[in-house]
Design a protein around this motif. Structure first.
Motif, short mmCIF file in Angstrom:
data_model
loop_
_atom_site.label_atom_id
_atom_site.label_comp_id
_atom_site.label_asym_id
_atom_site.label_seq_id
_atom_site.Cartn_x
_atom_site.Cartn_y
_atom_site.Cartn_z
N SER A 115 -11.19 -20.01 -33.12
CA SER A 115 -10.79 -18.67 -32.85
C SER A 115 -11.35 -17.73 -32.67
CB SER A 115 -10.33 -18.80 -34.78
OG SER A 115 -11.34 -17.96 -35.44
N GLU A 260 -7.64 -12.18 -24.99
CA GLU A 260 -7.38 -12.12 -25.84
C GLU A 260 -5.96 -12.60 -25.36
OE1 GLU A 260 -6.58 -7.07 -26.40
OE2 GLU A 260 -9.20 -7.25 -26.40
N GLN A 261 -5.50 -12.40 -24.98
CA GLN A 261 -3.79 -13.04 -24.24
C GLN A 261 -4.34 -14.52 -24.55
OE1 GLN A 261 -2.15 -12.83 -20.06
NE2 GLN A 261 0.13 -14.10 -21.04
N ARG A 264 -3.84 -14.69 -28.27
CA ARG A 264 -3.00 -14.87 -29.09
C ARG A 264 -2.03 -15.52 -29.21
NH1 ARG A 264 -1.97 -8.02 -27.38
NH2 ARG A 264 -3.45 -7.36 -28.43
N GLU A 267 -2.74 -18.40 -31.80
CA GLU A 267 -2.10 -17.78 -32.75
C GLU A 267 -0.77 -18.60 -32.57
OE1 GLU A 267 -3.70 -14.07 -33.07
OE2 GLU A 267 -6.09 -14.14 -33.42
N VAL A 268 -0.24 -17.34 -31.82
CA VAL A 268 1.13 -18.30 -32.01
C VAL A 268 1.62 -18.90 -31.98
CG1 VAL A 268 3.52 -17.36 -30.81
CG2 VAL A 268 2.09 -15.43 -30.77
#
Length: 471
Positions: A115, A260-261, A264, A267-268
């Motif tokens: 993560s 970061e993209q 994310r 995570e989604v």
């Protein structure tokens, strides 16, 4: 074998099971009775050394060398009990315990590393170690273990992946370049200072020797030009350096945005996967609840039918019993009159009770019957109502009640004739005058009939009614 007194050392506990003990009893010293078993287990911590292989969010593998000092929690009786049940049968340094601890540490480290980006892990090493420590402790609590100390060493490259090596070379090269820039700046300052000192010397000499004044002025101009040239070169070098730094910062910002993209998006995707699994489990729960409700309704209807059957059997037995008692009462009526009265009262009370129970069971059976009929008729309440009224004879009873309602009535029925007989019917010579005469002949008996049945009188202008004989 008699009683035996056992004593544990300072770093040990006694785990006692057997006669008189429901589960496991922990003690430092105790009498061991026949039928009981005593086992010693050590609670001193043990060092476990691992090299955990993990992978960051960018799919970059690395090795995390770590040394964990782990042992049972001595200040918590519940944790000690769990440790005695789950871990104490095995040696603390056995392969089983070592694999158990290693599996927990590797699993939590890999989940946490997946993560985070490599930059976050490398720059936030302290927070990363603390997160690993906390997550591993949560898993070890179920075995009654506690981490006394955790020493996580520096991250190491996996053979074939030289990320940290290249990162170190990059840092080293940047330090060398910075040193070169510092040397050039120092050299520039030395040369400018020398020029300044030379100019000062020549200026002082010009004051002493007037002949060197023109030469001194020229040298000062040259020194100024040289100084301006050096300053210009220094400014150009500084601008180039700033441009390089800006380009490096821009590249780093672009890489961070990409990382970061990706984080994310991961995570989604994880959140959506959890939501989908939650929906699937909810559907399974609803399906099982529906099946359980169906079985429950089946059991209720079956039990009601069984109870109804038993009640009818009991009622038949009761009727047979009453007939037998009635025959016996008639046979022994004179000599057993008092006993017959008491038996009759008890039988009547029993009959009332059974009748009430039978009515209750019949109501339950009718409720189940109506529900089944409503389902068979497709949920139509009108069709169910018509069927019940037909089957129970409601329409026949309504007809009977209406017939009884008008039975015995003596309505007054008046019949009159216009006076035209059979002979008059054949005579058409009167024409329209006969028809008018017939109408006027009908009025008196018609008004008399209205007065008799309703009590209403004709208007005064029509004259006074006279008694007429009705046929």
């Amino acid at each position: 074998m008699g009683f035996v007194y056992r004593i544990a050392s300072p770093s040990e506990y006694l785990a006692i099971t057997g006669y008189g003990i429901n589960d496991v009893k922990l003690a430092k010293k105790a009498w061991i009775a026949p039928g009981q078993r005593c086992t010693r287990f050590d609670i001193s911590p043990v060092n476990y050394t691992f090299e955990v292989q993990a992978m960051s969010a960018e799919k970059l593998p690395f090795i995390l060398p770590a040394v964990f000092t782990i042992g049972p929690r001595a200040d918590d009786d519940e944790c000690l009990l769990r440790y005695a049940k789950l871990i104490s049968p095995h040696d603390k340094l056995s392969h089983h315990v070592n694999e158990l601890v290693k599996g927990v540490i590797e699993g939590e480290t890999r989940v946490l590393a997946a993560s985070m980006t490599m930059e976050e892990i490398f720059r936030g090493t302290k927070s990363f170690k603390q997160a690993v420590f906390e997550n591993v402790q949560l898993e070890l609590n179920q075995f009654g273990l506690i981490i006394y100390n955790a020493n996580v060493k520096q991250l190491v490259d996996v053979p074939g992946h030289e990320y940290f090596s290249y990162l170190g070379q990059k840092t080293q090269q940047e330090a060398v370049n910075q040193a070169k820039v510092d040397v050039a700046q120092a050299r520039m300052k030395g040369e400018v200072g020398a020029k300044e000192r030379d100019g000062t010397t020549r200026q002082n000499a010009a004051k002493v020797d007037a002949e060197t004044k023109v030469y001194t002025v020229k040298r000062q101009g040259e020194g100024a030009k040289e100084e301006a040239r050096v300053k210009a070169e220094v400014k150009v070098f500084e601008n180039e350096r700033e441009a390089e730094v800006a380009a490096a910062n821009s590249e780093l910002a672009m890489k961070k945005a990409g990382w970061e993209q990706q984080a994310r998006v991961a995570e989604v995707e994880a959140a959506k996967a959890v939501a989908i699994r939650d929906a699937e489990l909810q559907v399974e729960v609803e399906r099982r609840n529906a099946a359980r409700q169906t079985e429950k309704l089946k059991a209720e209807h079956l039990s009601k039918a069984v109870v109804d059957y038993e009640m009818k059997v009991q009622q038949a037995n009761w009727e047979l019993y009453n007939r037998q008692k009635a025959a016996e009462a008639r046979l022994f009526e004179q000599e057993k009159e008092a006993e017959a009265r008491r038996a009759s009262a008890e039988a009547e009370l029993y009959a009332k009770q059974k009748e009430a129970e039978g009515l209750a069971a019949m109501g339950q059976a009718q409720s189940a019957y109506l529900s089944a009929m409503l389902g068979a008729l497709g949920g139509s309440y009108g069709a169910l109502r018509d069927y019940l009224m037909i089957s129970s004879g409601v329409y026949q009873e309504m007809a009977r009640i209406n017939a009884d309602a008008i039975k015995g009535l003596e309505p007054k029925i008046s019949v009159w004739s216009s006076g035209a007989g059979g002979g008059e019917a054949g005579d058409a010579s009167g024409g329209a005058m006969k028809e008018m005469a017939s109408v006027y002949k009908m009025l008196p008996p018609l008004l008399t009939t209205v007065h008799e049945q309703t009590g209403m009188l004709p208007p005064a202008w029509m004259g006074t009614l006279t008694s007429t004989d009705r046929p």
